[in-house]
Design a protein around this motif. Structure first.
Motif, PDB file in Angstrom:
ATOM      1  N   VAL A 158      30.621 -13.806  58.611  1.00 13.17           N
ATOM      2  CA  VAL A 158      31.900 -13.109  58.812  1.00 13.17           C
ATOM      3  C   VAL A 158      33.047 -14.016  58.379  1.00 13.17           C
ATOM      4  N   GLU A 159      32.974 -15.287  58.709  1.00 14.08           N
ATOM      5  CA  GLU A 159      34.041 -16.217  58.325  1.00 14.08           C
ATOM      6  C   GLU A 159      34.105 -16.405  56.809  1.00 14.08           C
ATOM      7  N   VAL A 160      32.945 -16.432  56.153  1.00 12.33           N
ATOM      8  CA  VAL A 160      32.934 -16.516  54.683  1.00 12.33           C
ATOM      9  C   VAL A 160      33.609 -15.276  54.108  1.00 12.33           C
ATOM     10  N   ALA A 161      33.271 -14.099  54.647  1.00  6.50           N
ATOM     11  CA  ALA A 161      33.889 -12.854  54.171  1.00  6.50           C
ATOM     12  C   ALA A 161      35.396 -12.874  54.414  1.00  6.50           C
ATOM     13  N   ARG A 162      35.808 -13.373  55.560  1.00  3.67           N
ATOM     14  CA  ARG A 162      37.238 -13.453  55.884  1.00  3.67           C
ATOM     15  C   ARG A 162      37.961 -14.347  54.869  1.00  3.67           C
ATOM     16  N   GLY A 181      22.924 -15.219  65.664  1.00  2.22           N
ATOM     17  CA  GLY A 181      24.313 -14.857  65.935  1.00  2.22           C
ATOM     18  C   GLY A 181      25.280 -15.818  65.261  1.00  2.22           C
ATOM     19  N   ARG A 182      24.955 -17.108  65.313  1.00  2.00           N
ATOM     20  CA  ARG A 182      25.817 -18.095  64.646  1.00  2.00           C
ATOM     21  C   ARG A 182      25.808 -17.898  63.135  1.00  2.00           C
ATOM     22  N   ALA A 183      24.644 -17.524  62.575  1.00  2.00           N
ATOM     23  CA  ALA A 183      24.566 -17.266  61.131  1.00  2.00           C
ATOM     24  C   ALA A 183      25.420 -16.051  60.767  1.00  2.00           C
ATOM     25  N   GLY A 189      20.341 -11.539  58.368  1.00  2.00           N
ATOM     26  CA  GLY A 189      21.595 -11.653  59.073  1.00  2.00           C
ATOM     27  C   GLY A 189      21.834 -10.605  60.128  1.00  2.00           C
ATOM     28  N   PHE A 190      20.795  -9.892  60.525  1.00  2.00           N
ATOM     29  CA  PHE A 190      20.978  -8.857  61.535  1.00  2.00           C
ATOM     30  C   PHE A 190      21.140  -9.523  62.895  1.00  2.00           C
ATOM     31  N   ALA A 191      22.380  -9.641  63.363  1.00  2.00           N
ATOM     32  CA  ALA A 191      22.627 -10.275  64.654  1.00  2.00           C
ATOM     33  C   ALA A 191      24.065 -10.037  65.065  1.00  2.00           C
ATOM     34  N   LEU A 226      23.762  -5.421  51.876  1.00  2.00           N
ATOM     35  CA  LEU A 226      22.345  -5.082  52.079  1.00  2.00           C
ATOM     36  C   LEU A 226      21.584  -6.068  52.964  1.00  2.00           C
ATOM     37  N   PRO A 227      21.739  -7.372  52.780  1.00  2.00           N
ATOM     38  CA  PRO A 227      20.996  -8.289  53.655  1.00  2.00           C
ATOM     39  C   PRO A 227      21.355  -8.137  55.132  1.00  2.00           C
TER      40      PRO A 227
END
Length: 100
Positions: A49-53, A42-44, A31-33, A21-22
């Motif tokens: 994405v890396e945390v999700a990975r 974009g870096r955020a 986090g829309f970027a 949702l965020p």
């Protein structure tokens, strides 16, 4: 209603929806970027994405890597081209994207 077309689309698990949702709320969201852009948002997004990975990788046996794709065709192409095989055997009931 009983929905039986899960081949075409599948509803998000409530936990996945809540986590996303965020990132789905539009430009005003935290986090829309584009995660490939060098600006701060974009870096955020790239960091998220890396945390999700890493979270997905913890669910799998060690030693592999997690690659997110935009859809099934990209995943199939990556899997087949990344296999290193010169010839592949597939069955007649494979999805058209595999056969093509």
């Amino acid at each position: 209603m009983i929905y039986l077309d899960y081949q075409a689309t599948t509803p998000l698990a409530p936990e996945a929806r809540e986590a996303m949702l965020p990132w789905l709320s539009g430009p005003e969201a935290m986090g829309f970027a584009n995660p490939h852009s060098p600006h701060r948002p974009g870096r955020a997004a790239a960091a998220a994405v890396e945390v999700a990975r890493e979270q997905v990788a913890l669910l799998l046996p060690p030693g592999g890597r997690v690659i997110f794709t935009s859809g099934a065709t990209e995943a199939i192409n990556l899997g087949l081209s990344g296999s290193g095989a010169r010839r592949l055997a597939v069955s007649a009931i494979e999805h058209a994207a595999v056969l093509d």
